[in-house]
Design a protein around this motif. Sequence first.
Motif, mmCIF file in Angstrom:
data_model
loop_
_atom_site.group_PDB
_atom_site.id
_atom_site.type_symbol
_atom_site.label_atom_id
_atom_site.label_comp_id
_atom_site.label_asym_id
_atom_site.label_seq_id
_atom_site.Cartn_x
_atom_site.Cartn_y
_atom_site.Cartn_z
ATOM 1 N N GLY A 190 29.148 48.901 52.673
ATOM 2 C CA GLY A 190 29.830 49.215 51.427
ATOM 3 C C GLY A 190 31.283 48.803 51.497
ATOM 4 O O GLY A 190 31.641 47.870 52.210
ATOM 5 N N CYS A 191 32.134 49.514 50.773
ATOM 6 C CA CYS A 191 33.557 49.176 50.700
ATOM 7 C C CYS A 191 34.418 50.378 51.062
ATOM 8 O O CYS A 191 34.041 51.518 50.820
ATOM 9 C CB CYS A 191 33.916 48.707 49.290
ATOM 10 N N LYS A 227 29.742 54.271 43.608
ATOM 11 C CA LYS A 227 31.033 54.572 42.989
ATOM 12 C C LYS A 227 32.034 54.994 44.066
ATOM 13 O O LYS A 227 31.655 55.390 45.161
ATOM 14 C CB LYS A 227 30.875 55.685 41.948
ATOM 15 N N TRP A 228 33.320 54.919 43.729
ATOM 16 C CA TRP A 228 34.358 55.280 44.693
ATOM 17 C C TRP A 228 34.427 56.790 44.873
ATOM 18 O O TRP A 228 34.377 57.551 43.904
ATOM 19 C CB TRP A 228 35.712 54.755 44.245
ATOM 20 N N HIS A 229 34.558 57.220 46.125
ATOM 21 C CA HIS A 229 34.720 58.631 46.470
ATOM 22 C C HIS A 229 35.879 58.760 47.454
ATOM 23 O O HIS A 229 36.064 57.901 48.316
ATOM 24 C CB HIS A 229 33.442 59.197 47.083
ATOM 25 N N LYS A 230 36.638 59.840 47.325
ATOM 26 C CA LYS A 230 37.805 60.047 48.189
ATOM 27 C C LYS A 230 37.519 61.119 49.234
ATOM 28 O O LYS A 230 37.019 62.195 48.913
ATOM 29 C CB LYS A 230 39.026 60.453 47.365
ATOM 30 N N ARG A 263 32.843 53.503 48.926
ATOM 31 C CA ARG A 263 31.688 53.465 48.013
ATOM 32 C C ARG A 263 30.536 52.774 48.716
ATOM 33 O O ARG A 263 30.720 51.795 49.450
ATOM 34 C CB ARG A 263 32.019 52.789 46.681
ATOM 35 N N THR A 264 29.342 53.283 48.515
ATOM 36 C CA THR A 264 28.166 52.770 49.204
ATOM 37 C C THR A 264 26.921 53.181 48.435
ATOM 38 O O THR A 264 26.962 54.094 47.592
ATOM 39 C CB THR A 264 28.091 53.323 50.644
#
Length: 253
Positions: A216-217, A154-157, A99-100
């Motif tokens: 980001g993470c 938000k988190w993305h895969k 996520r960034t």
Amino acid sequence: VIGSSNTLDVEGKLYLGGLPSDYTAKKLGNVTYSVPGCIEKVNLNNKLLGRESPLSIHAVSSCYAAAQEGTFFDGTGFAALAEDGYKVRSDVIITFQFRTTSQNGVLLGISSAKVDAVGLEIVNGKVLFHVNNGAGRVTATYEPAGAASLCDGKWHKVLANKSKHHMVLTVDGNAVRVENPYVRSTAADTDDPIYVGGYPANVKQNCLTIQDPFHGCMRNLQLIKGQSAEVFDFSESFILLGVFPHSCPGAGQ
């Protein structure tokens, strides 16, 4: 256990939260990892230990009011894994979540002294998956549709699959397929470490087009070959610069 002694025969520095990689602990057992959390209000001889001016500091950041699972990249460095080098060869699946809010950033690169390499990066809000099997670089590009964004915090895969000269880049379940036109060249003979979130200035990355460190993470990084899945823990990186394992600031921090 109650004993007759009232002093400790020790000398040297006081390490808080972990130990240097070259430090040999005498009576701590098999301690290999640092504390993945926050420490505060440390008292030594009934005095609050000041932490504002430590003699040295490594991979320590601020505590977050609302933390999330993952590893935080502050946009200044990178993590280096597989010090002896990672061999991609004909097949590999790379999967992780990120996520960034940044439009550009290096995600992952594995290269070689020649041209063979694989790379993943965010460029102008798109995810690019590059593969060079020795005959030329080929790219699969995922661009979000409409008003959707990959840089929304938000988190993305991501799942990047290289199988000989076939490439599939899947982002949040949306797949982009590319056939490498150099069908006789099927293996990427890499032997460099895995660089995540960036790479050193003196290291050549043949399948990355930018040098911007990721801000980001990330979490759940795996590299899969056949039936063997290798899960990477960023705290085991042999180089960590601007990367803080096991904790990410919550959205909005």
